[in-house]
Structure formats: C-alpha cells, structure tokens
Design a protein around this motif. Structure first.
Motif, PDB file in Angstrom:
ATOM      1  N   LEU A 195     -73.819  -4.285 -31.333  1.00 59.74           N
ATOM      2  CA  LEU A 195     -74.454  -5.446 -31.957  1.00 59.74           C
ATOM      3  C   LEU A 195     -74.921  -6.426 -30.887  1.00 59.74           C
ATOM      4  N   GLU A 196     -76.096  -6.984 -31.100  1.00 57.25           N
ATOM      5  CA  GLU A 196     -76.592  -8.050 -30.240  1.00 57.25           C
ATOM      6  C   GLU A 196     -77.028  -9.227 -31.100  1.00 57.25           C
ATOM      7  N   LEU A 197     -76.655 -10.430 -30.680  1.00 57.09           N
ATOM      8  CA  LEU A 197     -77.073 -11.668 -31.332  1.00 57.09           C
ATOM      9  C   LEU A 197     -77.946 -12.423 -30.344  1.00 57.09           C
ATOM     10  N   LYS A 198     -79.130 -12.790 -30.790  1.00 52.81           N
ATOM     11  CA  LYS A 198     -80.055 -13.496 -29.897  1.00 52.81           C
ATOM     12  C   LYS A 198     -80.599 -14.731 -30.593  1.00 52.81           C
ATOM     13  N   TYR A 199     -80.511 -15.841 -29.900  1.00 49.05           N
ATOM     14  CA  TYR A 199     -81.104 -17.081 -30.385  1.00 49.05           C
ATOM     15  C   TYR A 199     -82.558 -17.117 -29.942  1.00 49.05           C
ATOM     16  N   ALA A 200     -83.463 -17.255 -30.914  1.00 52.35           N
ATOM     17  CA  ALA A 200     -84.888 -17.312 -30.613  1.00 52.35           C
ATOM     18  C   ALA A 200     -85.421 -18.675 -31.026  1.00 52.35           C
ATOM     19  N   PRO A 201     -85.232 -19.685 -30.159  1.00 52.56           N
ATOM     20  CA  PRO A 201     -85.681 -21.037 -30.519  1.00 52.56           C
ATOM     21  C   PRO A 201     -87.192 -21.149 -30.523  1.00 52.56           C
ATOM     22  N   ASN A 202     -87.691 -22.046 -31.336  1.00 49.27           N
ATOM     23  CA  ASN A 202     -89.129 -22.291 -31.404  1.00 49.27           C
ATOM     24  C   ASN A 202     -89.646 -22.854 -30.082  1.00 49.27           C
TER      25      ASN A 202
END
Length: 385
Positions: free
Chosen positions: A237-244
């Motif tokens: 599993l990978e969690l990635k924050y993709a901010p604007n």
C-alpha cells in the motif's frame, strides 16, 4: 481513556436513555433502525463536534423537540471529565466541560478521542476527493484541536474570495452599452485591489492547512502500510498526498509564495469561472495497491482491507500523539469483513481500546469475545441488558 457513562435526551430516536459501560468491549445488538448507530453518532459528536450522517443540528434532535442533549462521563489519565453538548433546532449549540459552559466550542475538541469505522468508510477509497480531505481533517482536529479554527479561517477566506470572483465573472459578460463599461472602470480597479488582499489571505490560511495535512499523512502512512501488509500478506500500500499547491518543503513563506504564484497562473481561469481554483479545497489523497490506483482497480476486498488498515493506523497515531488509547466505534462493520479480516481487527483491539460495536446478530463473535463483552439490546430507542 474510558467512557464510563453516556446519557441521551431527545437525541435522534432516544427520548431519555442512559448507559453505563462496564467492560472494555460493548456489543450493541438489535435490528436495523432501532438506534444502535445513533448511540455511536452521539459519541462521535462528543469527540469531533461533527456527525458523518447529518449536517444540521435539527436533524439530530428528536422530532417535535426544541433541543436535545448528550452528556457523558469520561475517565482519563488525569481524572474524570464530565462532557455535555446541547443541540437546538433554533439557535446555537452549547458545550460544557465539568458543568462549565465554554465560550469557544473549539475548547471541547481533543477531550474525547474516538475513531469510527462503518460501512460508509468504503467511500474513503471509491468516493470523491472531498471525503478523503474530510477524513484527514477529522484526524487533524483530534490531534491538534486548533486545526478546527485554522480550517474555519480558510473556509471563510474562500467564501469571501469566491463571492468577489463571481462579481468579476458577471462583469466580464458583454455589457449593454459602452457607457456602462466606462462607469464601472473605477469599480473594477477597486475590486482588483480587494482581490489582491484576498489572494494574500488565501495563501496564508491555505498554507497552514496544506502543511498540516502533509505532516499528518507522512506520520500516518507507515502505520497504515504496516497494518495493510499484515492483513493482506503480499500487497504493498502507498499513501500519497497530492496537494493542489505543490510543497517543495515545509516552510511557511515558501508555501505561501507557491500559493501566490499558482494564483497568478490561474488568474484568467478563475475570472472566467467565477470561483477559486487554487488551494487545499482541491487537494487529493491517493491510495495505490501494488502501484495500481485502489479507487479504480481495487477489488471490494482490497478496498475493505485498505480502509481497515487506515482505521487501525488512526488508532495507533492518536494513541501515540495523545498518550492514551482512543475509543473505537465499529458501526455494523464486521458483517462487511470476511473471517480473516474480522480476526485481524478483533486481535488488534483485544482489551487495548475501549470498543463499542453495533451488530444485528452475535454470530460474528467467538465465545471468548462474547464472554468478555458487555452485551446490550437496542430496541426502539431503548437499551437493555
């Protein structure tokens, strides 16, 4: 922390009902639409001041009543705490700690920590980005109660800026005659000046939100990955924050400057659409399993495993930061999990977290769990042993 008592008056379908919790695990059993989820919702409100099932307080109050009240006694490491939340169909809700009314509701946050897991949480994976943003914000509010104020400030700036952009969009429409265009030129200059002020406010408030979201996901990710590996066995599993607005580094001035630069890049599009296109209200959180987007390609079993790993990671993170284990609220979720995932969840809980579980039948629990649990029957807003 341990929830000792809970009392509901004119809340949902409860007229006047109290519960004493006498075991680390409480199983609430009953048919659907009897009030099991309503009880968990009351605990959620005491924890976050929000409900994932209702937006307006009037929807939480028993039909025909002007107000409703939730009270509880919570045992924490430093002693007992009495909590009270009064909801009103007309007027503002009020909160009190140890019988002392609070001037700021924000001071109510962080006293009772809880993690809720329900079948609705599958929308964390397959739902809209807003649901993943709300999930992150809910965790942050419990870990850092001042975040509720930071998020409120940002939303206020966003509303004001959007109102101004809507005015600009209307002005951009073809005018009836040239005289009208000339007469509005000075007003346009004033609005441009006002918009520049809101740009700055958006950058300041938005950077506070973005940086905190990035930090909490960075702490949560390894915990969720470890749980996911334990449950799934082989999947990664990978969690990635993709901010604007892209974060090069966790520096307030650098992030604010990135905000302002992107606002300039999207200026024409914002004027045309009449809305703010830059900021954390457009952030995304991406989940991948074996480098494949879970939202699009994940099977239902994979999605359930992912959400279970996220919830167990929440528990662990809150325990690490707060220094006490939070409550765990399981709303009819065991029926959604296969026997392997059920066992993983129940083994993780043990007696470490006080757990409130709703179910329509007791068949999902082994004898050891049933013998160590307080079992309560819920029927038409009444709770009995």
């Amino acid at each position: 922390m341990y929830l000792k008592t809970l009392h509901l008056r004119q809340f949902r379908n409860y007229l006047d009902c109290g519960v004493d919790f006498e075991a680390p695990k409480t199983i609430l059993v009953g048919n659907n639409a009897q009030g099991k989820s309503n009880l968990l919702e009351a605990v959620e409100l005491l924890s976050t001041l929000k409900s994932h099932r209702a937006v307006r307080d009037r929807d939480l109050i028993r039909e025909g009543s002007a107000d409703g009240k939730i009270t509880a006694t919570l045992e924490r490491a430093n002693g007992l705490v009495d909590l009270a939340l009064t909801l009103r169909t007309q007027g503002r809700r009020t909160a009190a700690i140890n019988q002392e009314a609070l001037r700021r509701q924000m001071d109510f946050l962080g006293v009772l920590n809880a993690v809720e897991f329900s079948s609705l949480d599958l929308d964390l994976v397959r739902g809209a980005p807003e649901q993943r943003r709300n999930w992150l914000d809910s965790i942050l509010t419990q870990l850092e109660p001042v975040y509720a104020h930071i998020l409120q400030q940002y939303n206020q700036v966003l509303r004001q800026r959007n109102a101004l952009l809507r005015q600009e969009a209307r002005k951009a429409q073809p005018s009836a005659n040239r005289q009208e265009e000339i007469s509005t030129e000075s007003g346009d200059l004033n609005r441009e000046s006002e918009l520049a002020l809101w740009d700055t406010q958006l950058a300041i408030a938005g950077s506070r939100v973005t940086r905190r979201r990035a930090r909490v996901l960075k702490r949560l990710a390894p915990l969720a990955q470890a749980w996911h590996a334990s449950i799934s066995g082989t999947e990664v599993l990978e969690l990635k924050y993709a901010p604007n607005v892209t974060l090069e580094k966790d520096d307030p001035e650098a992030v604010q400057q990135a905000f302002l630069e992107k606002i300039q890049q999207r200026r024409v599009a914002e004027h045309h659409q009449g809305t703010t296109l830059v900021g954390p209200h457009r952030d995304e959180v991406e989940f991948t399993i074996n480098q494949t987007p879970a939202r699009i390609y994940g099977s239902q079993g994979q999605q359930r495993t992912l959400v279970l790993a996220l919830k167990l990671a929440e528990l662990k993170l809150i325990e690490e930061v707060v220094g006490e284990p939070p409550l765990l609220l399981l709303d009819d979720v065991l029926a959604e999990l296969d026997p392997n995932r059920q066992n993983q969840l129940l083994d993780a809980i043990q007696d470490r977290f006080q757990t409130l579980i709703t179910t329509t039948h007791l068949g999902s629990f082994d004898a050891q769990w049933l013998n160590s649990s307080q079992i309560l029957s819920v029927q038409a807003g009444q709770i009995k042993r």
